[in-house]
Design a protein around this motif. Structure first.
Motif, PDB file in Angstrom:
ATOM      1  N   ALA A  94      32.396  55.176  81.708  1.00 58.45           N
ATOM      2  CA  ALA A  94      31.554  53.987  81.858  1.00 58.45           C
ATOM      3  C   ALA A  94      30.495  53.928  80.766  1.00 58.45           C
ATOM      4  CB  ALA A  94      30.900  53.980  83.241  1.00 58.45           C
ATOM      5  N   ASN A  95      29.920  55.077  80.425  1.00 61.42           N
ATOM      6  CA  ASN A  95      28.908  55.104  79.373  1.00 61.42           C
ATOM      7  C   ASN A  95      29.507  54.802  78.003  1.00 61.42           C
ATOM      8  OD1 ASN A  95      26.727  55.658  81.038  1.00 61.42           O
ATOM      9  ND2 ASN A  95      26.973  57.874  80.875  1.00 61.42           N
ATOM     10  N   TYR A  96      30.659  55.394  77.707  1.00 62.53           N
ATOM     11  CA  TYR A  96      31.291  55.117  76.413  1.00 62.53           C
ATOM     12  C   TYR A  96      31.724  53.663  76.312  1.00 62.53           C
ATOM     13  CZ  TYR A  96      31.289  59.984  74.893  1.00 62.53           C
ATOM     14  OH  TYR A  96      30.897  61.232  74.468  1.00 62.53           O
ATOM     15  N   ALA A  97      32.102  53.063  77.432  1.00 62.82           N
ATOM     16  CA  ALA A  97      32.507  51.654  77.422  1.00 62.82           C
ATOM     17  C   ALA A  97      31.349  50.737  77.046  1.00 62.82           C
ATOM     18  CB  ALA A  97      33.068  51.263  78.784  1.00 62.82           C
ATOM     19  N   MET A  98      30.116  51.202  77.248  1.00 60.26           N
ATOM     20  CA  MET A  98      28.958  50.397  76.848  1.00 60.26           C
ATOM     21  C   MET A  98      28.849  50.273  75.330  1.00 60.26           C
ATOM     22  SD  MET A  98      25.985  51.803  79.401  1.00 60.26           S
ATOM     23  CE  MET A  98      26.232  51.936  81.179  1.00 60.26           C
ATOM     24  N   MET A  99      29.444  51.218  74.599  1.00 60.75           N
ATOM     25  CA  MET A  99      29.346  51.215  73.140  1.00 60.75           C
ATOM     26  C   MET A  99      30.565  50.620  72.466  1.00 60.75           C
ATOM     27  SD  MET A  99      27.802  55.017  72.388  1.00 60.75           S
ATOM     28  CE  MET A  99      29.216  55.851  73.137  1.00 60.75           C
ATOM     29  N   ASP A 100      31.724  50.714  73.136  1.00 55.66           N
ATOM     30  CA  ASP A 100      32.975  50.355  72.474  1.00 55.66           C
ATOM     31  C   ASP A 100      33.956  49.842  73.515  1.00 55.66           C
ATOM     32  OD1 ASP A 100      34.867  50.623  70.048  1.00 55.66           O
ATOM     33  OD2 ASP A 100      35.906  51.776  71.603  1.00 55.66           O
ATOM     34  N   SER A 101      34.648  48.760  73.203  1.00 55.46           N
ATOM     35  CA  SER A 101      35.582  48.157  74.157  1.00 55.46           C
ATOM     36  C   SER A 101      36.732  49.095  74.498  1.00 55.46           C
ATOM     37  CB  SER A 101      36.128  46.837  73.603  1.00 55.46           C
ATOM     38  OG  SER A 101      36.792  47.047  72.372  1.00 55.46           O
ATOM     39  N   ASN A 102      37.065  50.022  73.592  1.00 58.35           N
ATOM     40  CA  ASN A 102      38.123  51.000  73.867  1.00 58.35           C
ATOM     41  C   ASN A 102      37.602  52.226  74.600  1.00 58.35           C
ATOM     42  OD1 ASN A 102      40.219  49.534  72.602  1.00 58.35           O
ATOM     43  ND2 ASN A 102      39.526  50.251  70.590  1.00 58.35           N
ATOM     44  N   GLY A 103      36.281  52.312  74.755  1.00 63.17           N
ATOM     45  CA  GLY A 103      35.705  53.450  75.463  1.00 63.17           C
ATOM     46  C   GLY A 103      35.570  54.694  74.633  1.00 63.17           C
ATOM     47  N   GLY A 104      35.475  54.542  73.309  1.00 62.15           N
ATOM     48  CA  GLY A 104      35.345  55.695  72.428  1.00 62.15           C
ATOM     49  C   GLY A 104      33.948  55.849  71.865  1.00 62.15           C
ATOM     50  N   SER A 105      33.763  56.895  71.089  1.00 63.54           N
ATOM     51  CA  SER A 105      32.472  57.196  70.469  1.00 63.54           C
ATOM     52  C   SER A 105      32.448  56.663  69.034  1.00 63.54           C
ATOM     53  CB  SER A 105      32.244  58.708  70.451  1.00 63.54           C
ATOM     54  OG  SER A 105      31.134  59.033  69.647  1.00 63.54           O
ATOM     55  N   PRO A 106      31.278  56.194  68.577  1.00 59.39           N
ATOM     56  CA  PRO A 106      31.156  55.759  67.182  1.00 59.39           C
ATOM     57  C   PRO A 106      30.915  56.913  66.212  1.00 59.39           C
ATOM     58  CG  PRO A 106      29.076  55.419  68.298  1.00 59.39           C
ATOM     59  CD  PRO A 106      30.035  55.949  69.343  1.00 59.39           C
ATOM     60  N   LEU A 107      30.835  58.148  66.720  1.00 65.74           N
ATOM     61  CA  LEU A 107      30.391  59.260  65.883  1.00 65.74           C
ATOM     62  C   LEU A 107      31.340  59.534  64.720  1.00 65.74           C
ATOM     63  CD1 LEU A 107      28.181  61.348  65.529  1.00 65.74           C
ATOM     64  CD2 LEU A 107      29.478  62.898  66.982  1.00 65.74           C
ATOM     65  N   LYS A 108      32.634  59.412  64.944  1.00 67.22           N
ATOM     66  CA  LYS A 108      33.582  59.669  63.858  1.00 67.22           C
ATOM     67  C   LYS A 108      33.393  58.674  62.723  1.00 67.22           C
ATOM     68  CE  LYS A 108      38.548  60.261  62.935  1.00 67.22           C
ATOM     69  NZ  LYS A 108      39.912  60.289  63.559  1.00 67.22           N
ATOM     70  N   GLY A 109      33.257  57.398  63.069  1.00 72.43           N
ATOM     71  CA  GLY A 109      33.028  56.387  62.037  1.00 72.43           C
ATOM     72  C   GLY A 109      31.700  56.584  61.327  1.00 72.43           C
ATOM     73  N   GLU A 110      30.671  56.954  62.087  1.00 71.65           N
ATOM     74  CA  GLU A 110      29.363  57.221  61.487  1.00 71.65           C
ATOM     75  C   GLU A 110      29.450  58.388  60.509  1.00 71.65           C
ATOM     76  OE1 GLU A 110      25.790  56.379  62.621  1.00 71.65           O
ATOM     77  OE2 GLU A 110      26.687  54.459  63.183  1.00 71.65           O
ATOM     78  N   THR A 111      30.169  59.424  60.898  1.00 67.64           N
ATOM     79  CA  THR A 111      30.299  60.602  60.034  1.00 67.64           C
ATOM     80  C   THR A 111      31.116  60.274  58.789  1.00 67.64           C
ATOM     81  OG1 THR A 111      30.174  62.017  61.990  1.00 67.64           O
ATOM     82  CG2 THR A 111      30.969  63.029  59.961  1.00 67.64           C
ATOM     83  N   GLN A 112      32.148  59.440  58.938  1.00 68.06           N
ATOM     84  CA  GLN A 112      32.947  59.055  57.775  1.00 68.06           C
ATOM     85  C   GLN A 112      32.088  58.294  56.765  1.00 68.06           C
ATOM     86  OE1 GLN A 112      36.399  59.769  57.071  1.00 68.06           O
ATOM     87  NE2 GLN A 112      35.505  59.177  55.102  1.00 68.06           N
ATOM     88  N   ALA A 113      31.222  57.419  57.252  1.00 67.25           N
ATOM     89  CA  ALA A 113      30.333  56.692  56.350  1.00 67.25           C
ATOM     90  C   ALA A 113      29.393  57.649  55.622  1.00 67.25           C
ATOM     91  CB  ALA A 113      29.532  55.656  57.137  1.00 67.25           C
ATOM     92  N   GLN A 114      28.900  58.665  56.318  1.00 68.37           N
ATOM     93  CA  GLN A 114      28.041  59.657  55.675  1.00 68.37           C
ATOM     94  C   GLN A 114      28.825  60.469  54.646  1.00 68.37           C
ATOM     95  OE1 GLN A 114      26.769  61.426  59.399  1.00 68.37           O
ATOM     96  NE2 GLN A 114      24.706  60.588  59.185  1.00 68.37           N
ATOM     97  N   MET A 115      30.072  60.797  54.949  1.00 69.25           N
ATOM     98  CA  MET A 115      30.907  61.518  53.994  1.00 69.25           C
ATOM     99  C   MET A 115      31.110  60.707  52.722  1.00 69.25           C
ATOM    100  SD  MET A 115      33.772  63.024  56.628  1.00 69.25           S
ATOM    101  CE  MET A 115      34.953  63.292  55.307  1.00 69.25           C
ATOM    102  N   ASP A 116      31.413  59.422  52.880  1.00 69.07           N
ATOM    103  CA  ASP A 116      31.636  58.565  51.712  1.00 69.07           C
ATOM    104  C   ASP A 116      30.377  58.475  50.853  1.00 69.07           C
ATOM    105  OD1 ASP A 116      34.188  58.124  52.685  1.00 69.07           O
ATOM    106  OD2 ASP A 116      33.718  56.167  53.562  1.00 69.07           O
ATOM    107  N   ALA A 117      29.229  58.306  51.520  1.00 68.11           N
ATOM    108  CA  ALA A 117      27.979  58.216  50.770  1.00 68.11           C
ATOM    109  C   ALA A 117      27.649  59.535  50.089  1.00 68.11           C
ATOM    110  CB  ALA A 117      26.844  57.808  51.715  1.00 68.11           C
ATOM    111  N   LEU A 118      27.905  60.648  50.771  1.00 65.41           N
ATOM    112  CA  LEU A 118      27.629  61.956  50.185  1.00 65.41           C
ATOM    113  C   LEU A 118      28.549  62.240  49.006  1.00 65.41           C
ATOM    114  CD1 LEU A 118      26.097  64.631  50.304  1.00 65.41           C
ATOM    115  CD2 LEU A 118      27.774  65.439  51.978  1.00 65.41           C
ATOM    116  N   ASP A 119      29.819  61.889  49.126  1.00 63.94           N
ATOM    117  CA  ASP A 119      30.753  62.089  48.009  1.00 63.94           C
ATOM    118  C   ASP A 119      30.299  61.317  46.770  1.00 63.94           C
ATOM    119  OD1 ASP A 119      32.356  63.796  49.426  1.00 63.94           O
ATOM    120  OD2 ASP A 119      33.926  62.330  49.866  1.00 63.94           O
ATOM    121  N   ALA A 120      29.837  60.083  46.979  1.00 58.63           N
ATOM    122  CA  ALA A 120      29.364  59.274  45.854  1.00 58.63           C
ATOM    123  C   ALA A 120      28.134  59.909  45.211  1.00 58.63           C
ATOM    124  CB  ALA A 120      29.051  57.859  46.320  1.00 58.63           C
TER     125      ALA A 120
END
Length: 359
Positions: free
Chosen positions: A68-94
């Motif tokens: 129920a808590n994860y559904a508040m963030m995402d319609s699929n019920g997942g966490s945004p952490l993986k996407g957030e970390t990928q964005a940080q990886m891309d910025a760090l690589d640059a």
């Protein structure tokens, strides 16, 4: 070899491994994610014979509420952490490519409790064949429950090439502190515009841990969180601020005061709050649900207004540049050390202290 000489070498393959907690991909993976979390001996310190059945029980009982808590963030019920970390990886690589134009730099994601798991990242890094490896936790403050658990999993899993060094913590690193201070100043300005004359306190909210980990086991987390808060308060020029701890679970006594207690106290005093996550670098369930929704409702009930939340630093250029500098500087050494001023060196569980003894 000093850091400047180490960073001047070129033609290397440099793998930067980012450690983080991880999170479920969707509603169906909430339960196995929770099981992996509670089956970690760093989280529940029982022998496996008892810990594993208990982890199964806890994950089953908490599955529905967590979904129920994860559904508040995402319609699929997942966490945004993986996407957030990928964005940080891309910025760090640059940022690292600009600092190390003669080297091939690639970041890898190593999540502790859900895919890509630490063991999967270890296989991927080994297949890439790096000359140098930098282990970089996305936990600014070291704890036995986070960074040490990730390091232990990595050391057990990795069997590839490359000379390894670890950035164990960065509680007072310049970029991390500056990014936090900037975010707080922006929210304080917003509070001043929308609520002129209203007194406002800055509430630094960190994820809690049981007190016994600090008092008995020598976990440096509390000391490092306090060091971060003091540095940010000074950088932002704060006069009214408080450190508190969120996410308490179980019967043990945790570090305090708790964030809900601090919110109720602010309501009783008739002041507003600017809340900042001081131990998280990404948006996830503890910020988007716990701080924003659950504690936001509590603040409304307690009469706290305004109740504003500083975003996690995410891909703030100040933060990413600070991480890139830390990685670059680490290339001139081996072993475990902090980025910038670390702990005070008096905690038996701190790897910085072990590094000092070995020096």
């Amino acid at each position: 070899m000093n850091a400047s000489l180490g960073s001047q070498r070129s033609g290397r393959r440099i793998a930067v491994v980012l450690f983080n907690l991880g999170g479920p991909d969707d509603a169906a993976t909430v339960k196995p994610f929770l099981f992996n979390l509670f089956n970690d001996p760093a989280i529940i310190g029982l022998p496996g014979l008892f810990r594993t059945p208990l982890a199964k029980l806890i994950s089953s009982r908490r599955e529905a509420s967590a979904q129920a808590n994860y559904a508040m963030m995402d319609s699929n019920g997942g966490s945004p952490l993986k996407g957030e970390t990928q964005a940080q990886m891309d910025a760090l690589d640059a940022a690292l490519s600009a600092r190390l134009p003669g080297d091939e730099v690639r970041s890898f994601m190593a999540m502790r409790y859900w895919h890509p798991l630490t063991e999967e990242a270890a296989v991927e890094v080994a297949a890439w064949g790096p000359d140098e490896i930098v282990l970089l936790p996305l936990y600014p403050q070291f704890s036995t429950t986070t960074t040490r658990s990730s390091l232990k999993a990595w050391n057990a899993a990795y069997a590839g090439s490359g000379r390894t060094r670890t950035i164990c913590c960065y509680p007072r690193a310049e970029g991390w502190i500056a990014a936090q201070a900037d975010g707080i100043r922006l929210k304080l300005a917003e509070a001043g515009r929308d609520h002129p004359g209203r007194p406002v306190r800055v509430l630094f909210s960190a994820h809690g841990i049981p007190e016994k980990l600090v008092e008995k086991d020598g976990d440096p987390y509390q000391e490092q969180v306090e060091a971060t808060v003091a540095a940010v308060a000074e950088a932002a020029g704060l006069t009214d601020w408080l450190l508190c701890y969120q996410s308490r679970v179980g019967p043990l006594k945790w570090l305090g005061p708790s964030t809900p207690e601090a919110i109720r106290a602010a309501g009783a005093e008739g002041i507003g709050l600017v809340v900042t996550p001081i131990a998280f670098v990404s948006e996830h369930i503890e910020t988007l649900v716990e701080l924003d929704i659950e504690y936001g409702e509590l603040a409304h009930e307690a009469g706290v207004h305004p109740y504003l939340r500083v975003p996690a630093v995410g891909v703030s250029p100040l933060f990413i540049d600070g991480l890139a500098d830390a990685v670059n500087d680490s290339l001139g050494r081996t072993g475990i050390a902090p980025a910038g001023p670390g702990c005070q060196g008096r905690w038996k569980a701190c790897p910085c202290q072990a590094q000092k003894r070995a020096a």
